[in-house]
Write a protein that holds these residues in place. Sequence first.
Motif, mmCIF file in Angstrom:
data_model
loop_
_atom_site.group_PDB
_atom_site.id
_atom_site.type_symbol
_atom_site.label_atom_id
_atom_site.label_comp_id
_atom_site.label_asym_id
_atom_site.label_seq_id
_atom_site.Cartn_x
_atom_site.Cartn_y
_atom_site.Cartn_z
ATOM 1 N N ILE A 73 0.776 -1.379 -0.152
ATOM 2 C CA ILE A 73 -0.121 0.060 0.046
ATOM 3 C C ILE A 73 0.980 1.265 -0.055
ATOM 4 O O ILE A 73 0.739 2.090 -0.681
ATOM 5 N N TYR A 74 1.920 1.281 0.884
ATOM 6 C CA TYR A 74 2.792 2.219 0.749
ATOM 7 C C TYR A 74 3.689 2.476 -0.614
ATOM 8 O O TYR A 74 3.597 3.614 -1.055
ATOM 9 N N LEU A 75 3.837 1.345 -1.217
ATOM 10 C CA LEU A 75 4.712 1.232 -2.532
ATOM 11 C C LEU A 75 3.617 2.019 -3.933
ATOM 12 O O LEU A 75 3.920 2.671 -4.473
ATOM 13 N N ILE A 76 2.436 1.645 -3.551
ATOM 14 C CA ILE A 76 1.341 2.107 -4.708
ATOM 15 C C ILE A 76 1.018 3.456 -4.229
ATOM 16 O O ILE A 76 1.031 4.391 -5.429
ATOM 17 N N ILE A 77 1.195 4.087 -3.350
ATOM 18 C CA ILE A 77 1.175 5.613 -3.151
ATOM 19 C C ILE A 77 2.283 6.468 -3.768
ATOM 20 O O ILE A 77 2.215 7.371 -4.584
ATOM 21 N N ALA A 78 3.669 5.798 -3.451
ATOM 22 C CA ALA A 78 4.648 6.369 -3.885
ATOM 23 C C ALA A 78 4.709 6.224 -5.539
ATOM 24 O O ALA A 78 5.112 7.000 -6.397
ATOM 25 N N GLY A 79 4.136 4.987 -5.889
ATOM 26 C CA GLY A 79 4.418 4.567 -7.540
ATOM 27 C C GLY A 79 3.292 5.570 -8.196
ATOM 28 O O GLY A 79 3.636 5.992 -9.326
ATOM 29 N N THR A 80 2.164 5.797 -7.880
ATOM 30 C CA THR A 80 1.183 6.732 -8.330
ATOM 31 C C THR A 80 1.641 8.011 -8.410
ATOM 32 O O THR A 80 1.659 8.809 -9.598
ATOM 33 N N TYR A 81 2.300 8.536 -7.235
ATOM 34 C CA TYR A 81 2.905 9.904 -7.218
ATOM 35 C C TYR A 81 4.272 10.239 -8.485
ATOM 36 O O TYR A 81 4.419 11.097 -8.836
ATOM 37 N N GLY A 139 10.258 12.877 -0.523
ATOM 38 C CA GLY A 139 9.537 12.717 0.597
ATOM 39 C C GLY A 139 8.569 11.607 0.535
ATOM 40 O O GLY A 139 8.613 10.637 1.348
ATOM 41 N N ILE A 140 8.142 11.451 -0.693
ATOM 42 C CA ILE A 140 6.870 10.280 -0.726
ATOM 43 C C ILE A 140 7.781 8.894 -0.884
ATOM 44 O O ILE A 140 7.165 7.799 -0.133
ATOM 45 N N TRP A 141 8.934 8.922 -1.354
ATOM 46 C CA TRP A 141 9.555 7.583 -1.365
ATOM 47 C C TRP A 141 10.268 7.166 -0.029
ATOM 48 O O TRP A 141 10.228 6.078 0.202
ATOM 49 N N ALA A 142 10.602 8.359 0.623
ATOM 50 C CA ALA A 142 11.314 8.050 2.056
ATOM 51 C C ALA A 142 10.187 7.558 2.765
ATOM 52 O O ALA A 142 10.288 6.691 3.637
ATOM 53 N N GLY A 143 9.148 8.112 2.842
ATOM 54 C CA GLY A 143 7.823 7.638 3.494
ATOM 55 C C GLY A 143 7.515 6.450 3.356
ATOM 56 O O GLY A 143 7.128 5.529 4.097
ATOM 57 N N ALA A 144 7.417 5.920 2.024
ATOM 58 C CA ALA A 144 6.820 4.561 1.538
ATOM 59 C C ALA A 144 7.777 3.620 2.133
ATOM 60 O O ALA A 144 7.476 2.563 2.476
#
Length: 219
Positions: free
Chosen positions: A84-92, A111-116
């Motif tokens: 779920i974290y990866l799809i968030i970063a992947g979409t962004y 930020g998004i990939w560090a968070g993911a």
Amino acid sequence: MALAINDTDTKPRLRGWLHLAAFPTAIIAGLILIATAPTLTGRLATAVYVATSAALFGISALYHRTRLTERATTRLKRLDHANIYLIIAGTYTPIATLALDGTARTALLAGIWAGALAGVAFRTLWLGAPRWLYTVLYIGLGWAAVFVMPQLLAGAGTAATVLIITGGVLYTVGGVIYALKRPNPSVQWFGFHEVFHAFTVAAYAAQFVAVALVIHGAN
């Protein structure tokens, strides 16, 4: 070793079917999106998006629909939640890469990939974390775009931005349903988890169109 059934005997019979159907659909639509992207940068960014999409729906379908040993089930659960974290970063990734520039693009991607990656480590190492905690973290990471909303609107256009927000709202509603386990329409066929999955598929569809618009510069 005795086989576990991933609790499907006690779960609604439609558990996992929505993501099973979404898996090949996301791959086929994603490959078309990659092939039609007009630039190499667009194709590479889209490939990241498609890979994380396939991982999300594929692992989820495998986890929820197959008979597995207890050990394999636990591993798939870790992957299912981490994805779920990866799809968030992947979409962004294609959105930030193509619709933003300068500091906004760098900050959002970093930020998004560090968070993911932190989220992946969190769900992998602490599988028993409270449901409310990791749900809040999913939702919080997903709304990272609010920090670059003016730039996003300018670079992605109104239609894509509205679709991104719409997808975010749908994901958020699904996350709340998942956290509360309500509504739970039918414990035999279509329970709260299936409602959650329905919202994730709808959210994914909205944001897929947004990504397509950004890739093809339809702003």
